[in-house]
Design a protein around this motif. Structure first.
Motif, PDB file in Angstrom:
ATOM      1  N   SER A   1       0.811  -1.219   0.000  1.00 52.72           N
ATOM      2  CA  SER A   1       0.000   0.000   0.000  1.00 52.72           C
ATOM      3  C   SER A   1       0.844   1.269   0.000  1.00 52.72           C
ATOM      4  N   ALA A   2       2.174   1.118   0.018  1.00 44.76           N
ATOM      5  CA  ALA A   2       3.047   2.296   0.005  1.00 44.76           C
ATOM      6  C   ALA A   2       4.460   1.869  -0.342  1.00 44.76           C
ATOM      7  N   LEU A   3       5.211   2.792  -0.919  1.00 34.66           N
ATOM      8  CA  LEU A   3       6.579   2.490  -1.334  1.00 34.66           C
ATOM      9  C   LEU A   3       7.445   2.063  -0.136  1.00 34.66           C
ATOM     10  N   ALA A   4       7.181   2.666   1.010  1.00 35.98           N
ATOM     11  CA  ALA A   4       7.990   2.364   2.201  1.00 35.98           C
ATOM     12  C   ALA A   4       7.853   0.907   2.627  1.00 35.98           C
ATOM     13  N   GLY A   5       6.732   0.265   2.285  1.00 32.95           N
ATOM     14  CA  GLY A   5       6.508  -1.117   2.689  1.00 32.95           C
ATOM     15  C   GLY A   5       6.911  -2.145   1.651  1.00 32.95           C
ATOM     16  N   CYS A   6       7.598  -1.730   0.602  1.00 29.03           N
ATOM     17  CA  CYS A   6       7.975  -2.639  -0.480  1.00 29.03           C
ATOM     18  C   CYS A   6       8.913  -3.740   0.034  1.00 29.03           C
TER      19      CYS A   6
ATOM     20  N   ASN B   1      10.140  -6.172  -2.182  1.00 29.97           N
ATOM     21  CA  ASN B   1      10.850  -6.733  -3.328  1.00 29.97           C
ATOM     22  C   ASN B   1      12.337  -6.402  -3.317  1.00 29.97           C
ATOM     23  N   ARG B   2      13.065  -7.140  -4.135  1.00 25.81           N
ATOM     24  CA  ARG B   2      14.523  -7.019  -4.144  1.00 25.81           C
ATOM     25  C   ARG B   2      14.960  -5.597  -4.507  1.00 25.81           C
ATOM     26  N   ILE B   3      14.335  -5.025  -5.513  1.00 27.53           N
ATOM     27  CA  ILE B   3      14.608  -3.635  -5.873  1.00 27.53           C
ATOM     28  C   ILE B   3      13.369  -2.820  -5.495  1.00 27.53           C
ATOM     29  N   LYS B   4      13.539  -1.905  -4.583  1.00 26.40           N
ATOM     30  CA  LYS B   4      12.410  -1.155  -4.032  1.00 26.40           C
ATOM     31  C   LYS B   4      11.622  -0.442  -5.124  1.00 26.40           C
ATOM     32  N   GLY B   5      10.304  -0.657  -5.089  1.00 23.65           N
ATOM     33  CA  GLY B   5       9.434   0.016  -6.048  1.00 23.65           C
ATOM     34  C   GLY B   5       9.379  -0.652  -7.410  1.00 23.65           C
ATOM     35  N   HIS B   6       9.939  -1.847  -7.526  1.00 22.67           N
ATOM     36  CA  HIS B   6       9.960  -2.557  -8.811  1.00 22.67           C
ATOM     37  C   HIS B   6       9.561  -4.019  -8.619  1.00 22.67           C
ATOM     38  N   VAL B   7       9.004  -4.594  -9.677  1.00 25.65           N
ATOM     39  CA  VAL B   7       8.635  -6.001  -9.659  1.00 25.65           C
ATOM     40  C   VAL B   7       9.346  -6.706 -10.816  1.00 25.65           C
ATOM     41  N   TYR B   8       9.813  -7.897 -10.539  1.00 18.96           N
ATOM     42  CA  TYR B   8      10.566  -8.709 -11.504  1.00 18.96           C
ATOM     43  C   TYR B   8       9.571  -9.542 -12.296  1.00 18.96           C
ATOM     44  N   ILE B   9       9.418  -9.266 -13.581  1.00 16.14           N
ATOM     45  CA  ILE B   9       8.375  -9.942 -14.356  1.00 16.14           C
ATOM     46  C   ILE B   9       8.942 -10.552 -15.644  1.00 16.14           C
ATOM     47  N   PRO B  10       8.348 -11.680 -16.079  1.00 12.80           N
ATOM     48  CA  PRO B  10       8.743 -12.293 -17.355  1.00 12.80           C
ATOM     49  C   PRO B  10       8.009 -11.607 -18.511  1.00 12.80           C
TER      50      PRO B  10
ATOM     51  N   LYS C   1       3.253   1.707  -9.252  1.00 20.00           N
ATOM     52  CA  LYS C   1       2.594   3.016  -9.254  1.00 20.00           C
ATOM     53  C   LYS C   1       3.114   3.915  -8.138  1.00 20.00           C
ATOM     54  N   TYR C   2       3.513   3.313  -7.016  1.00 16.23           N
ATOM     55  CA  TYR C   2       4.011   4.122  -5.905  1.00 16.23           C
ATOM     56  C   TYR C   2       5.386   4.703  -6.228  1.00 16.23           C
ATOM     57  N   TYR C   3       6.216   3.908  -6.899  1.00 15.67           N
ATOM     58  CA  TYR C   3       7.530   4.418  -7.308  1.00 15.67           C
ATOM     59  C   TYR C   3       7.371   5.495  -8.377  1.00 15.67           C
ATOM     60  N   ASP C   4       6.448   5.273  -9.315  1.00 18.84           N
ATOM     61  CA  ASP C   4       6.217   6.261 -10.375  1.00 18.84           C
ATOM     62  C   ASP C   4       5.748   7.589  -9.794  1.00 18.84           C
ATOM     63  N   LYS C   5       4.894   7.509  -8.778  1.00 17.14           N
ATOM     64  CA  LYS C   5       4.426   8.728  -8.121  1.00 17.14           C
ATOM     65  C   LYS C   5       5.578   9.425  -7.406  1.00 17.14           C
ATOM     66  N   TYR C   6       6.394   8.629  -6.705  1.00 16.78           N
ATOM     67  CA  TYR C   6       7.564   9.184  -6.021  1.00 16.78           C
ATOM     68  C   TYR C   6       8.498   9.867  -7.015  1.00 16.78           C
ATOM     69  N   LYS C   7       8.695   9.230  -8.147  1.00 17.47           N
ATOM     70  CA  LYS C   7       9.587   9.775  -9.169  1.00 17.47           C
ATOM     71  C   LYS C   7       9.048  11.088  -9.718  1.00 17.47           C
ATOM     72  N   ARG C   8       7.741  11.115  -9.981  1.00 23.18           N
ATOM     73  CA  ARG C   8       7.120  12.360 -10.481  1.00 23.18           C
ATOM     74  C   ARG C   8       7.268  13.483  -9.472  1.00 23.18           C
ATOM     75  N   ASN C   9       7.139  13.133  -8.203  1.00 17.74           N
ATOM     76  CA  ASN C   9       7.143  14.158  -7.151  1.00 17.74           C
ATOM     77  C   ASN C   9       8.532  14.562  -6.681  1.00 17.74           C
ATOM     78  N   THR C  10       9.569  13.901  -7.181  1.00 14.75           N
ATOM     79  CA  THR C  10      10.922  14.272  -6.773  1.00 14.75           C
ATOM     80  C   THR C  10      11.788  14.750  -7.930  1.00 14.75           C
ATOM     81  N   LEU C  11      11.490  14.319  -9.144  1.00 13.28           N
ATOM     82  CA  LEU C  11      12.290  14.752 -10.285  1.00 13.28           C
ATOM     83  C   LEU C  11      12.205  16.254 -10.509  1.00 13.28           C
ATOM     84  N   PHE C  12      11.111  16.871 -10.034  1.00 13.22           N
ATOM     85  CA  PHE C  12      10.959  18.311 -10.224  1.00 13.22           C
ATOM     86  C   PHE C  12      12.074  19.086  -9.528  1.00 13.22           C
ATOM     87  N   LEU C  13      12.709  18.465  -8.532  1.00 17.73           N
ATOM     88  CA  LEU C  13      13.771  19.152  -7.808  1.00 17.73           C
ATOM     89  C   LEU C  13      14.953  19.481  -8.715  1.00 17.73           C
ATOM     90  N   ASN C  14      15.050  18.777  -9.852  1.00 21.81           N
ATOM     91  CA  ASN C  14      16.095  19.102 -10.814  1.00 21.81           C
ATOM     92  C   ASN C  14      15.789  20.402 -11.548  1.00 21.81           C
TER      93      ASN C  14
END
Length: 298
Positions: free
Chosen positions: A64-69, A71-80, A95-108
């Protein structure tokens, strides 16, 4: 008598078949296999890898949140993935990682100089709207946001009012939201900025803020005034931005009249003409709004 010959390949194949068939009892594993649209005989060699994918897929279903991930790589799922009949395994962001990315990339897209890190979290949506004394400022900011994205905004804002009423936060919220749409800006705490005037990197910082598309000069009037920082730093900065029609914002506890008085007093005495030149440029660059509201820092 010849020694008994055991064909290990056949035993291995039987073992792989059994493992695959057992794994297919897991609905998530079966779902991943179904999506591949490949012959099961081709997939049995990837049973353990698909099981890893199924495990990570289940983690995502329960997350339900990125902090609770988990998986081996946080915010990502290993799929075939089936790529032209060949199975490949890829990491896909959630979706949680994508949201985090959208909300932090603006800092650039936005640079802060001598400002509190909390401003990076400001958004227009978080602005306190309960105080009616903020209404005009909020209306102005919302209008500028739309106009700037449409290419119609020309002037910035001279926002003055009492200490702690949220002036800087409001303009930081505007800049942050515009940065998320790809627009570049900068916020400089003016007293701290000019105090670094003789540091090695000041020239590069000065050239950057002079030319940045959107600029907030925060807390002007709170600096220790010298003729040098008024005439050699502030005046050329404002002149350039006025000539290039670059929207420039100011926050201050002083009205323009009070700021003019502040800028006029130097060691040389009262220099009204030089102070007047600065104020004339600020008026050319901005619209003026006063905001008197409760002190939010208490």
């Amino acid at each position: 008598m010849k020694p008994l010959e055991i064909k290990l390949d056949n035993f291995e194949k039987v073992d792989l078949d059994q493992s695959f068939n057992e794994a297919m009892k897991d609905p998530v594993f079966a779902k991943l296999v179904s999506k591949l649209k490949m012959n099961n005989k081709e997939l049995i060699n990837y049973t353990s890898m698909i099981e890893t994918s199924a495990c990570e897929y289940k983690n995502c279903m329960e997350c339900s949140a990125l902090a609770g991930c988990k998986n081996r790589i946080k915010g990502h799922v290993y799929i075939p993935v089936n790529i032209e009949g060949d199975i490949q395994f890829q990491y896909k962001s959630c979706k949680y990682y994508d949201k985090y990315k959208r909300n932090t990339l603006f800092l650039n897209k936005i640079k802060y100089f001598n400002t509190p890190s909390s401003l990076k979290e400001a958004t227009i949506g978080k602005i306190n709207k309960t105080d009616k004394n903020r209404f005009n400022t909020i209306l102005w900011i919302n209008t500028f946001y739309k106009d700037y994205k449409d290419g119609n905004a020309k002037k910035g804002l001279y926002l003055h009012g009492n200490f702690g009423c949220g002036k800087t936060y409001m303009i930081a919220a505007l800049f942050n939201d515009l940065a998320k749409d790809g627009y570049e800006s900068s916020i400089i705490f003016w007293p701290g900025f000019i105090s670094s005037a003789f540091q090695e990197d000041f020239k590069s910082k000065y050239e950057y803020v002079k030319k940045v598309p959107l600029l907030l000069i925060d807390d002007i009037g709170a600096e220790n005034l010298t003729a040098y920082n008024r005439d050699e730093i502030l005046c050329p900065l404002l002149q350039y931005r006025m000539d290039e029609c670059l929207p420039t914002f100011f926050t201050s506890n002083l009205s323009l009249e009070q700021l003019e008085e502040h800028l006029s007093i130097s060691k040389a005495g009262v220099e009204s003409v030089k102070a007047g030149r600065i104020i004339a440029r600020i008026k050319q660059l901005t619209e003026q709004v006063e905001m008197v509201s409760k002190n939010l820092r208490k």
